[in-house]
Design an enzyme around this catalytic site. Structure first.
Site, PDB file in Angstrom:
ATOM      1  N   ASP A  91       2.490   8.467  17.055  1.00 49.04           N
ATOM      2  CA  ASP A  91       1.400   7.549  17.364  1.00 49.04           C
ATOM      3  C   ASP A  91       0.732   7.761  18.722  1.00 49.04           C
ATOM      4  N   CYS A 104      -6.714  -0.816  -9.834  1.00 50.54           N
ATOM      5  CA  CYS A 104      -6.136  -1.938  -9.073  1.00 50.54           C
ATOM      6  C   CYS A 104      -7.030  -2.295  -7.884  1.00 50.54           C
ATOM      7  N   CYS A 140      -5.117  -5.495  -3.155  1.00 49.55           N
ATOM      8  CA  CYS A 140      -5.170  -5.643  -1.693  1.00 49.55           C
ATOM      9  C   CYS A 140      -6.550  -6.103  -1.234  1.00 49.55           C
ATOM     10  N   CYS A 181      -9.672  -6.884  10.741  1.00 49.80           N
ATOM     11  CA  CYS A 181      -8.266  -6.789  10.309  1.00 49.80           C
ATOM     12  C   CYS A 181      -7.373  -7.645  11.217  1.00 49.80           C
ATOM     13  N   CYS A 192      -0.040  -7.966  10.354  1.00 53.29           N
ATOM     14  CA  CYS A 192      -0.299  -8.557   9.030  1.00 53.29           C
ATOM     15  C   CYS A 192       0.243  -7.593   7.971  1.00 53.29           C
ATOM     16  N   CYS A 232      -1.748  -6.778   2.692  1.00 49.23           N
ATOM     17  CA  CYS A 232      -2.221  -5.741   1.766  1.00 49.23           C
ATOM     18  C   CYS A 232      -1.093  -4.831   1.290  1.00 49.23           C
ATOM     19  N   CYS A 239       0.807  -5.054  -3.046  1.00 48.74           N
ATOM     20  CA  CYS A 239       0.601  -3.745  -3.690  1.00 48.74           C
ATOM     21  C   CYS A 239       1.652  -3.502  -4.775  1.00 48.74           C
TER      22      CYS A 239
HETATM   23  C1  B12 Z   1      -5.792   2.666  14.697  1.00 48.27           C
HETATM   24  C2  B12 Z   1      -4.627   2.303  13.815  1.00 48.27           C
HETATM   25  C3  B12 Z   1      -4.659   1.045  13.214  1.00 48.27           C
HETATM   26  C4  B12 Z   1      -5.880   0.141  13.252  1.00 48.27           C
HETATM   27  C5  B12 Z   1      -6.906   0.637  12.177  1.00 48.27           C
HETATM   28  C6  B12 Z   1      -6.232   0.941  10.827  1.00 48.27           C
HETATM   29  C7  B12 Z   1      -7.112   1.608   9.793  1.00 48.27           C
HETATM   30  N1  B12 Z   1      -6.676   1.526   8.556  1.00 48.27           N
HETATM   31  O1  B12 Z   1      -8.136   2.188  10.070  1.00 48.27           O
HETATM   32  C8  B12 Z   1      -5.253  -1.254  12.975  1.00 48.27           C
HETATM   33  C9  B12 Z   1      -4.874  -1.923  14.300  1.00 48.27           C
HETATM   34  C10 B12 Z   1      -6.121  -2.231  12.170  1.00 48.27           C
HETATM   35  C11 B12 Z   1      -3.965  -0.843  12.242  1.00 48.27           C
HETATM   36  C12 B12 Z   1      -3.276  -1.678  11.407  1.00 48.27           C
HETATM   37  C13 B12 Z   1      -2.102  -1.320  10.741  1.00 48.27           C
HETATM   38  N2  B12 Z   1      -1.385  -0.183  10.939  1.00 48.27           N
HETATM   39 CO1  B12 Z   1      -2.002   1.305  12.014  1.00 48.27          CO
HETATM   40  N3  B12 Z   1      -2.474   2.867  12.949  1.00 48.27           N
HETATM   41  C14 B12 Z   1      -3.539   3.187  13.617  1.00 48.27           C
HETATM   42  C15 B12 Z   1      -3.373   4.626  14.164  1.00 48.27           C
HETATM   43  C16 B12 Z   1      -2.913   4.524  15.618  1.00 48.27           C
HETATM   44  C17 B12 Z   1      -4.628   5.485  14.049  1.00 48.27           C
HETATM   45  C18 B12 Z   1      -5.318   5.496  12.657  1.00 48.27           C
HETATM   46  C19 B12 Z   1      -6.713   6.079  12.746  1.00 48.27           C
HETATM   47  O2  B12 Z   1      -7.696   5.352  12.787  1.00 48.27           O
HETATM   48  N4  B12 Z   1      -6.832   7.406  12.854  1.00 48.27           N
HETATM   49  C20 B12 Z   1      -8.112   8.088  13.008  1.00 48.27           C
HETATM   50  C21 B12 Z   1      -8.792   8.180  11.647  1.00 48.27           C
HETATM   51  C22 B12 Z   1     -10.016   9.119  11.775  1.00 48.27           C
HETATM   52  O3  B12 Z   1      -7.844   8.727  10.767  1.00 48.27           O
HETATM   53  P1  B12 Z   1      -7.353   8.056   9.413  1.00 48.27           P
HETATM   54  O4  B12 Z   1      -7.567   6.559   9.454  1.00 48.27           O
HETATM   55  O5  B12 Z   1      -5.958   8.503   9.129  1.00 48.27           O
HETATM   56  O6  B12 Z   1      -8.358   8.662   8.347  1.00 48.27           O
HETATM   57  C23 B12 Z   1      -8.602  10.065   8.272  1.00 48.27           C
HETATM   58  C24 B12 Z   1      -7.739  10.789   7.274  1.00 48.27           C
HETATM   59  O7  B12 Z   1      -6.430  10.228   7.146  1.00 48.27           O
HETATM   60  C25 B12 Z   1      -8.528  10.823   6.009  1.00 48.27           C
HETATM   61  N5  B12 Z   1      -8.444   9.708   5.058  1.00 48.27           N
HETATM   62  C26 B12 Z   1      -8.375   8.383   5.306  1.00 48.27           C
HETATM   63  N6  B12 Z   1      -8.430   7.695   4.166  1.00 48.27           N
HETATM   64  C27 B12 Z   1      -8.549   8.604   3.169  1.00 48.27           C
HETATM   65  C28 B12 Z   1      -8.651   8.417   1.793  1.00 48.27           C
HETATM   66  C29 B12 Z   1      -8.748   9.552   0.969  1.00 48.27           C
HETATM   67  C30 B12 Z   1      -8.845   9.324  -0.499  1.00 48.27           C
HETATM   68  C31 B12 Z   1      -8.720  10.851   1.540  1.00 48.27           C
HETATM   69  C32 B12 Z   1      -8.778  12.058   0.689  1.00 48.27           C
HETATM   70  C33 B12 Z   1      -8.644  11.015   2.923  1.00 48.27           C
HETATM   71  C34 B12 Z   1      -8.552   9.893   3.707  1.00 48.27           C
HETATM   72  O8  B12 Z   1      -9.873  10.851   6.450  1.00 48.27           O
HETATM   73  C35 B12 Z   1     -10.005  10.160   7.685  1.00 48.27           C
HETATM   74  C36 B12 Z   1     -11.010  10.875   8.565  1.00 48.27           C
HETATM   75  O9  B12 Z   1     -10.590  12.186   8.860  1.00 48.27           O
HETATM   76  C37 B12 Z   1      -2.260   5.195  13.217  1.00 48.27           C
HETATM   77  C38 B12 Z   1      -1.369   6.272  13.837  1.00 48.27           C
HETATM   78  C39 B12 Z   1      -2.137   7.574  13.990  1.00 48.27           C
HETATM   79  N7  B12 Z   1      -2.096   8.135  15.198  1.00 48.27           N
HETATM   80  O10 B12 Z   1      -2.744   8.068  13.048  1.00 48.27           O
HETATM   81  C40 B12 Z   1      -1.476   3.921  12.820  1.00 48.27           C
HETATM   82  C41 B12 Z   1      -0.916   3.822  11.405  1.00 48.27           C
HETATM   83  C42 B12 Z   1      -1.994   4.225  10.439  1.00 48.27           C
HETATM   84  N8  B12 Z   1      -0.686   2.391  11.251  1.00 48.27           N
HETATM   85  C43 B12 Z   1       0.368   2.088  10.571  1.00 48.27           C
HETATM   86  C44 B12 Z   1       0.765   0.759  10.223  1.00 48.27           C
HETATM   87  C45 B12 Z   1       2.185   0.571   9.716  1.00 48.27           C
HETATM   88  C46 B12 Z   1      -0.144  -0.308  10.347  1.00 48.27           C
HETATM   89  C47 B12 Z   1       0.032  -1.760   9.828  1.00 48.27           C
HETATM   90  C48 B12 Z   1       0.770  -1.878   8.497  1.00 48.27           C
HETATM   91  C49 B12 Z   1       0.739  -2.628  10.918  1.00 48.27           C
HETATM   92  C50 B12 Z   1       0.827  -4.111  10.590  1.00 48.27           C
HETATM   93  N9  B12 Z   1       1.715  -4.525   9.696  1.00 48.27           N
HETATM   94  O11 B12 Z   1       0.127  -4.910  11.168  1.00 48.27           O
HETATM   95  C51 B12 Z   1      -1.462  -2.213   9.710  1.00 48.27           C
HETATM   96  C52 B12 Z   1      -2.039  -1.882   8.323  1.00 48.27           C
HETATM   97  C53 B12 Z   1      -3.492  -2.184   8.188  1.00 48.27           C
HETATM   98  C54 B12 Z   1      -4.138  -1.240   7.188  1.00 48.27           C
HETATM   99  N10 B12 Z   1      -4.313  -1.684   5.955  1.00 48.27           N
HETATM  100  O12 B12 Z   1      -4.444  -0.103   7.559  1.00 48.27           O
HETATM  101  C55 B12 Z   1       1.105   3.349  10.108  1.00 48.27           C
HETATM  102  C56 B12 Z   1       0.817   3.571   8.621  1.00 48.27           C
HETATM  103  C57 B12 Z   1       1.989   4.144   7.813  1.00 48.27           C
HETATM  104  C58 B12 Z   1       1.575   4.335   6.375  1.00 48.27           C
HETATM  105  N11 B12 Z   1       2.538   4.196   5.461  1.00 48.27           N
HETATM  106  O13 B12 Z   1       0.450   4.607   6.058  1.00 48.27           O
HETATM  107  C59 B12 Z   1       0.498   4.451  11.084  1.00 48.27           C
HETATM  108  C60 B12 Z   1       0.355   5.839  10.466  1.00 48.27           C
HETATM  109  C61 B12 Z   1       1.411   4.491  12.333  1.00 48.27           C
HETATM  110  C62 B12 Z   1       2.696   5.313  12.118  1.00 48.27           C
HETATM  111  N12 B12 Z   1       2.960   6.264  12.999  1.00 48.27           N
HETATM  112  O14 B12 Z   1       3.444   5.118  11.192  1.00 48.27           O
HETATM  113  N13 B12 Z   1      -3.635   0.451  12.533  1.00 48.27           N
HETATM  114  S1  SF4 Z   2      -3.380   0.064  -2.252  1.00 51.38           S
HETATM  115 FE1  SF4 Z   2      -1.974  -0.940  -3.701  1.00 51.38          FE
HETATM  116  S2  SF4 Z   2      -2.826  -3.018  -3.895  1.00 51.38           S
HETATM  117 FE2  SF4 Z   2      -4.437  -1.755  -2.984  1.00 51.38          FE
HETATM  118  S3  SF4 Z   2      -5.644  -1.042  -4.725  1.00 51.38           S
HETATM  119 FE3  SF4 Z   2      -4.119   0.543  -4.306  1.00 51.38          FE
HETATM  120  S4  SF4 Z   2      -2.416   0.071  -5.675  1.00 51.38           S
HETATM  121 FE4  SF4 Z   2      -3.705  -1.778  -5.565  1.00 51.38          FE
HETATM  122  S1  SF4 Z   3      -4.508  -7.559   4.484  1.00 51.19           S
HETATM  123 FE1  SF4 Z   3      -4.412  -5.488   5.402  1.00 51.19          FE
HETATM  124  S2  SF4 Z   3      -6.532  -4.998   5.906  1.00 51.19           S
HETATM  125 FE2  SF4 Z   3      -6.453  -7.205   5.513  1.00 51.19          FE
HETATM  126  S3  SF4 Z   3      -6.157  -8.163   7.488  1.00 51.19           S
HETATM  127 FE3  SF4 Z   3      -4.097  -7.838   6.657  1.00 51.19          FE
HETATM  128  S4  SF4 Z   3      -3.460  -5.802   7.410  1.00 51.19           S
HETATM  129 FE4  SF4 Z   3      -5.683  -5.964   7.727  1.00 51.19          FE
END
Ligand code: B12
Ligand code: SF4
Ligand code: SF4
Length: 268
Positions: free
Chosen positions: A82, A139, A142, A165, A192, A195, A199
């Site tokens: 991270d 589905c 979320c 979020c 939170c 979501c 799932c």
């Molecule tokens: C910023 C961040 C957040 C932000 C924004 C999250 C978001 N979804 O955008 C906030 C604070 C909201 C957040 C919340 C959470 N986070 Co967070 N977060 C991060 C962090 C530090 C960076 C993510 C990021 O924005 N990267 C930059 C963008 C450009 O990359 P990206 O989002 O991964 O997307 C790129 C690719 O992955 C790809 N991609 C993305 N989606 C898709 C879909 C398809 C179909 C394809 C082909 C490609 C693709 O394209 C994008 C552009 O290149 C990462 C750790 C890290 N260094 O990556 C953890 C991370 C994503 N978080 C994590 C967690 C656990 C959470 C929470 C569950 C914590 C909580 N319980 O409160 C929540 C979940 C919310 C959610 N539904 O995402 C874990 C996720 C583990 C997992 N199983 O996925 C990570 C990986 C940390 C870790 N080291 O484990 N987070």
């Molecule tokens: S992430 Fe899980 S809850 Fe959300 S649409 Fe996909 S299968 Fe359904």
């Molecule tokens: S359900 Fe997921 S996307 Fe929505 S506020 Fe909670 S962590 Fe963020």
């Protein structure tokens, strides 16, 4: 989260972090546990109930690094959890650890999404794994359940609008929160899990017994006794820092945790 934009360029290539890198080893660690707060207690996302995962995962990767460098003399390694600009989920997807759900979480069809990621960059060249295959199909659980409507379809894929979020609002956001979002935060004090809770890939079934199993990592288990919401809404800076030391909850800072607890009390 301005750091995300600042590091966008670096994020593209892991060799900006370790110039000799030839492989990235991606690991995942289950943090799932039952987390229903008792009356009056703060509601904390599961990943934050125990010791700071950065330290826990880093500790394990250090052992892997020690073993690798003992087996491959001269190998260079760098651990990233991270803290470094790395497209973590993209790399983990390519390494076969999961596919992207509509909630943007990486999901493993067999075990679900309750895992955290860690990475070891290394100069050793390994045979690449196959990317993970899977998808949400029709589905939308979320999207329907997200209390703030933060899961949106934009630029051709599902994304989380971090500004809406609850995880962002309760952990990273400094200052006041708009009234409608305050109401939607409900009883979440830090992070939170909604979501992921809804799932289907996180629901155990007879054919999928490995979903939502309790973590085997003792450091992830909830041990800390938090004050009740009334006390937390007035907690002193020093007291909060003492209580939150070594926990991800420290990230919210005293002002943030007081604000969140006050919101929870008003939402009761
Ligand atoms: C910023 C961040 C957040 C932000 C924004 C999250 C978001 N979804 O955008 C906030 C604070 C909201 C957040 C919340 C959470 N986070 Co967070 N977060 C991060 C962090 C530090 C960076 C993510 C990021 O924005 N990267 C930059 C963008 C450009 O990359 P990206 O989002 O991964 O997307 C790129 C690719 O992955 C790809 N991609 C993305 N989606 C898709 C879909 C398809 C179909 C394809 C082909 C490609 C693709 O394209 C994008 C552009 O290149 C990462 C750790 C890290 N260094 O990556 C953890 C991370 C994503 N978080 C994590 C967690 C656990 C959470 C929470 C569950 C914590 C909580 N319980 O409160 C929540 C979940 C919310 C959610 N539904 O995402 C874990 C996720 C583990 C997992 N199983 O996925 C990570 C990986 C940390 C870790 N080291 O484990 N987070
Ligand atoms: S992430 Fe899980 S809850 Fe959300 S649409 Fe996909 S299968 Fe359904
Ligand atoms: S359900 Fe997921 S996307 Fe929505 S506020 Fe909670 S962590 Fe963020």
């Amino acid at each position: 989260m301005d750091y995300m934009a600042r590091h966008a360029e670096l994020r593209r290539d892991p060799r900006s972090l370790l110039p000799s890198a030839r492989s990235v080893i991606a690991v995942s660690l289950n943090y799932y546990q039952d987390a229903a707060p008792k009356g009056g207690e703060p509601r904390i996302a599961r990943y934050a109930l125990g010791r700071d995962y950065h330290r826990v995962v880093r500790g394990k990767l250090k052992k892997l690094q020690a073993w690798l460098t003992s087996e491959h003399a001269g190998a260079e390694c760098r651990i990233c959890v991270d803290s470094a600009p790395l497209l973590e989920r993209e790399i983990a997807h390519r390494a076969g650890l999961g596919w992207f759900g509509k909630n943007t979480m990486l999901i493993d069809s067999r075990t679900g999404s309750w895992f955290l990621l860690g990475f070891l960059l290394t100069s050793i060249e390994f045979e690449p794994s196959k990317p993970s295959l899977g998808g949400c199909g029709t589905c939308s659980a979320c999207i329907d359940a997200c209390p703030t409507g933060a899961i949106v379809h934009a630029q051709g894929r599902w994304q989380v609008d971090a500004r809406r979020c609850i995880s962002y609002l309760t952990i990273e956001h400094r200052g006041a929160i708009d009234q409608p979002l305050m109401r939607a935060i409900g009883d979440w004090t830090f992070g939170c899990d909604v979501c992921q809770e809804v799932c289907p890939f996180n629901q155990p079934r007879e054919s999928q017994p490995d979903r939502a199993t309790s973590t085997q990592e003792p450091d992830f288990l909830s041990r800390r006794q938090w004050p009740n919401l009334k006390e937390l809404a007035q907690i002193g800076d020093d007291e909060f820092k003492r209580l939150a030391a070594g926990s991800p909850v420290a990230r919210a800072r005293p002002d943030g945790i007081r604000r969140n607890a006050q919101i929870n009390l008003e939402n009761k």
